[in-house]
Design a protein around this motif. Structure first.
Motif, mmCIF file in Angstrom:
data_model
loop_
_atom_site.group_PDB
_atom_site.id
_atom_site.type_symbol
_atom_site.label_atom_id
_atom_site.label_comp_id
_atom_site.label_asym_id
_atom_site.label_seq_id
_atom_site.Cartn_x
_atom_site.Cartn_y
_atom_site.Cartn_z
ATOM 1 N N ARG A 272 0.818 -1.191 -0.136
ATOM 2 C CA ARG A 272 0.039 -0.179 0.008
ATOM 3 C C ARG A 272 0.829 1.372 0.031
ATOM 4 O O ARG A 272 0.435 2.248 -0.654
ATOM 5 N N LYS A 273 2.094 1.229 0.651
ATOM 6 C CA LYS A 273 2.911 2.267 0.692
ATOM 7 C C LYS A 273 3.565 2.659 -0.611
ATOM 8 O O LYS A 273 3.664 3.835 -0.842
ATOM 9 N N TYR A 274 4.019 1.617 -1.295
ATOM 10 C CA TYR A 274 4.506 1.902 -2.543
ATOM 11 C C TYR A 274 3.712 1.796 -3.766
ATOM 12 O O TYR A 274 4.084 2.515 -4.937
ATOM 13 N N PHE A 275 2.473 1.395 -3.663
ATOM 14 C CA PHE A 275 1.342 1.638 -4.672
ATOM 15 C C PHE A 275 0.297 2.193 -4.253
ATOM 16 O O PHE A 275 -0.694 1.454 -4.261
ATOM 17 N N PRO A 276 0.060 3.444 -3.786
ATOM 18 C CA PRO A 276 -1.064 3.983 -3.132
ATOM 19 C C PRO A 276 -2.197 4.056 -4.176
ATOM 20 O O PRO A 276 -2.148 4.713 -5.352
ATOM 21 N N ASN A 277 -3.362 3.649 -3.772
ATOM 22 C CA ASN A 277 -4.713 3.857 -4.584
ATOM 23 C C ASN A 277 -4.489 3.236 -5.906
ATOM 24 O O ASN A 277 -4.591 3.823 -6.961
ATOM 25 N N GLU A 278 -3.842 1.945 -5.997
ATOM 26 C CA GLU A 278 -3.715 1.547 -7.509
ATOM 27 C C GLU A 278 -4.448 0.241 -7.638
ATOM 28 O O GLU A 278 -4.480 -0.477 -6.398
ATOM 29 N N TRP A 279 -4.691 -0.247 -8.709
ATOM 30 C CA TRP A 279 -5.192 -1.787 -9.136
ATOM 31 C C TRP A 279 -3.826 -2.283 -9.233
ATOM 32 O O TRP A 279 -2.879 -2.112 -10.220
ATOM 33 N N PHE B 26 -1.240 -20.139 -15.055
ATOM 34 C CA PHE B 26 -0.794 -20.798 -13.955
ATOM 35 C C PHE B 26 -1.754 -21.017 -12.996
ATOM 36 O O PHE B 26 -1.669 -20.474 -11.849
ATOM 37 N N PRO B 27 -2.564 -22.119 -13.117
ATOM 38 C CA PRO B 27 -3.630 -22.569 -12.329
ATOM 39 C C PRO B 27 -3.014 -23.047 -10.839
ATOM 40 O O PRO B 27 -4.059 -22.611 -9.992
ATOM 41 N N THR B 28 -2.162 -23.180 -10.480
ATOM 42 C CA THR B 28 -1.888 -23.615 -9.276
ATOM 43 C C THR B 28 -1.109 -22.740 -8.368
ATOM 44 O O THR B 28 -1.027 -22.877 -7.169
ATOM 45 N N ARG B 29 -0.925 -21.549 -8.774
ATOM 46 C CA ARG B 29 -0.511 -20.151 -8.016
ATOM 47 C C ARG B 29 -1.739 -19.450 -7.564
ATOM 48 O O ARG B 29 -2.906 -19.802 -8.390
ATOM 49 N N GLU B 30 -1.417 -18.628 -6.732
ATOM 50 C CA GLU B 30 -2.388 -18.089 -5.895
ATOM 51 C C GLU B 30 -2.612 -16.664 -6.296
ATOM 52 O O GLU B 30 -1.606 -15.686 -5.455
ATOM 53 N N PHE B 31 -3.404 -16.052 -7.199
ATOM 54 C CA PHE B 31 -3.290 -14.689 -7.660
ATOM 55 C C PHE B 31 -4.600 -14.014 -7.129
ATOM 56 O O PHE B 31 -5.695 -14.631 -6.866
ATOM 57 N N PHE B 32 -4.617 -12.715 -7.217
ATOM 58 C CA PHE B 32 -5.577 -11.938 -6.393
ATOM 59 C C PHE B 32 -5.440 -10.684 -7.243
ATOM 60 O O PHE B 32 -4.566 -9.949 -7.504
ATOM 61 N N TYR B 33 -6.734 -9.956 -7.737
ATOM 62 C CA TYR B 33 -6.753 -8.640 -8.066
ATOM 63 C C TYR B 33 -7.212 -7.642 -7.302
ATOM 64 O O TYR B 33 -8.194 -7.828 -6.545
ATOM 65 N N VAL B 34 -6.319 -6.603 -6.630
ATOM 66 C CA VAL B 34 -6.895 -5.789 -5.680
ATOM 67 C C VAL B 34 -6.719 -4.303 -5.733
ATOM 68 O O VAL B 34 -5.851 -3.724 -6.744
ATOM 69 N N ASN B 35 -7.297 -3.429 -5.075
ATOM 70 C CA ASN B 35 -7.059 -2.018 -4.941
ATOM 71 C C ASN B 35 -6.187 -1.698 -3.719
ATOM 72 O O ASN B 35 -6.977 -2.077 -2.731
ATOM 73 N N THR B 36 -5.339 -0.949 -3.590
ATOM 74 C CA THR B 36 -4.704 -0.554 -2.396
ATOM 75 C C THR B 36 -5.331 0.399 -1.468
ATOM 76 O O THR B 36 -4.900 0.572 -0.528
ATOM 77 N N TYR B 37 -6.461 0.788 -1.846
ATOM 78 C CA TYR B 37 -7.168 1.820 -1.206
ATOM 79 C C TYR B 37 -7.641 1.072 0.099
ATOM 80 O O TYR B 37 -7.947 1.570 1.114
ATOM 81 N N ARG B 38 -7.751 -0.156 0.085
ATOM 82 C CA ARG B 38 -8.371 -1.052 1.012
ATOM 83 C C ARG B 38 -7.141 -1.112 2.296
ATOM 84 O O ARG B 38 -6.061 -1.459 1.947
#
Length: 95
Positions: free
Chosen positions: A7-14, A58-70
């Motif tokens: 969150r610090k390095y990527f503020p309010n980013e997807w 890469f179906p065995t890897r654990e990915f998420f899409y998020v916004n850093t405002y959280r």
């Protein structure tokens, strides 16, 4: 990295992130102990598309899409029972 650092390095980013180390608690909450940023995106749709492509590749890897405002990630694991191969399946989703 931890979520606070991201969150610090990527503020309010997807972002698309990958859990390198994670665990699930008894209440089915998924805690991401070590995270890396895989992709920076212009908006939520671009993040979802990137996530979907990475998950397909890469179906065995654990990915998420998020916004850093959280301030905190709230990720819960759900068990899906299906008829394919007679096994129970699980999927991690963000709520």
């Amino acid at each position: 990295m931890q979520w606070a650092e991201i969150r610090k390095y990527f503020p309010n980013e997807w972002l698309v992130i990958e859990a390198l180390r994670a665990h699930t608690t008894a209440d089915t909450r998924r805690h991401l102990d070590k995270i890396t940023v895989v992709d920076r995106c212009t908006d939520g749709m671009a993040a979802f598309t990137s996530y979907r492509n990475l998950h397909s590749e890469f179906p065995t890897r654990e990915f998420f899409y998020v916004n850093t405002y959280r301030e905190e990630l709230e990720i819960y694991e759900r068990r899906w029972l299906g008829i394919r191969r007679g096994h129970s399946h699980h999927q991690t989703i963000t709520i």
